[in-house]
Design a protein around this motif. Structure first.
Motif, PDB file in Angstrom:
ATOM      1  N   THR A  80      55.862  23.146  55.298  1.00 53.27           N
ATOM      2  CA  THR A  80      56.693  23.784  55.266  1.00 53.27           C
ATOM      3  C   THR A  80      58.264  23.437  55.394  1.00 53.27           C
ATOM      4  N   VAL A  81      58.914  24.358  54.534  1.00 55.46           N
ATOM      5  CA  VAL A  81      60.965  23.842  54.059  1.00 55.46           C
ATOM      6  C   VAL A  81      60.592  22.469  55.264  1.00 55.46           C
ATOM      7  N   ARG A  82      60.964  23.602  56.257  1.00 55.49           N
ATOM      8  CA  ARG A  82      61.472  22.813  57.944  1.00 55.49           C
ATOM      9  C   ARG A  82      60.692  21.701  57.700  1.00 55.49           C
ATOM     10  N   GLN A  83      59.681  21.654  57.823  1.00 57.58           N
ATOM     11  CA  GLN A  83      59.019  20.226  58.070  1.00 57.58           C
ATOM     12  C   GLN A  83      59.202  18.933  57.585  1.00 57.58           C
ATOM     13  N   LEU A  84      58.997  18.904  55.749  1.00 53.25           N
ATOM     14  CA  LEU A  84      59.171  18.892  55.268  1.00 53.25           C
ATOM     15  C   LEU A  84      60.551  17.823  55.481  1.00 53.25           C
ATOM     16  N   LEU A 129      61.665  14.109  56.104  1.00 55.82           N
ATOM     17  CA  LEU A 129      62.631  13.519  55.582  1.00 55.82           C
ATOM     18  C   LEU A 129      63.933  13.487  55.707  1.00 55.82           C
ATOM     19  N   GLY A 130      64.480  13.922  56.616  1.00 54.43           N
ATOM     20  CA  GLY A 130      65.884  13.809  57.237  1.00 54.43           C
ATOM     21  C   GLY A 130      67.316  14.595  55.992  1.00 54.43           C
ATOM     22  N   VAL A 131      66.248  15.555  55.967  1.00 54.92           N
ATOM     23  CA  VAL A 131      67.409  16.188  54.837  1.00 54.92           C
ATOM     24  C   VAL A 131      67.293  17.729  54.797  1.00 54.92           C
ATOM     25  N   ASN A 132      68.176  18.211  54.670  1.00 57.21           N
ATOM     26  CA  ASN A 132      69.333  19.624  54.818  1.00 57.21           C
ATOM     27  C   ASN A 132      67.460  20.879  54.244  1.00 57.21           C
ATOM     28  N   THR A 133      67.187  21.473  55.260  1.00 55.45           N
ATOM     29  CA  THR A 133      66.143  22.428  54.769  1.00 55.45           C
ATOM     30  C   THR A 133      66.625  22.927  53.486  1.00 55.45           C
ATOM     31  N   MET A 134      68.034  23.059  52.851  1.00 53.40           N
ATOM     32  CA  MET A 134      68.649  24.123  51.890  1.00 53.40           C
ATOM     33  C   MET A 134      67.842  22.880  50.942  1.00 53.40           C
TER      34      MET A 134
END
Length: 131
Positions: A38-42, A46-51
């Motif tokens: 999912t967007v949140r999981q990834l 990776l330590g990046v923003n969900t957007m």
């Protein structure tokens, strides 16, 4: 497939993700039908923003590499062959890469050998999948 982000790169993170996912599909490290995190999981992984992840997934979806299922999430798919407009765009990007090679005095033979080597990595993974 392990995604790696280079925070010092001039290439935006969303583009790095798109590029790596496309290569992963070509090498069959990501199988057609496989569900991506999912967007949140990834984003957490990776330590990046969900957007940033959302933008990458949306671009891949628009290009035909992903489909979205409300229950399953983002699923890898193989896009249709290039429509003529996309083929022309691809040829322009290829022309730029070849122009860079030419300007840096790479010979036609060196460029062809590099293309053959890279193309072979896609075929090897396809052969391994069928064995």
């Amino acid at each position: 497939m392990l995604l790696e982000i280079d925070t010092r790169s001039e290439t935006p993170i969303y583009q790095q993700l798109c590029d790596q996912i496309i290569v992963g599909i070509a090498r069959q490290e990501l199988a057609v039908g496989e569900t991506l995190p999912t967007v949140r999981q990834l984003a957490d992984e990776l330590g990046v923003n969900t957007m940033t992840i959302s933008k990458a997934y949306n671009l891949l979806k628009e290009a035909g590499y992903l489909v979205t299922d409300r229950r399953k999430g983002s699923i890898v798919t193989r896009p249709d062959p290039f429509p003529e407009v996309a083929l022309l765009d691809w040829q322009k990007r290829l022309a730029l890469l070849l122009a860079e090679a030419h300007v840096h005095q790479l010979s036609k033979e060196q460029a062809e050998a590099a293309i053959a080597d890279i193309w072979q990595t896609f075929e090897k993974t396809n052969e391994q999948q069928t064995d």
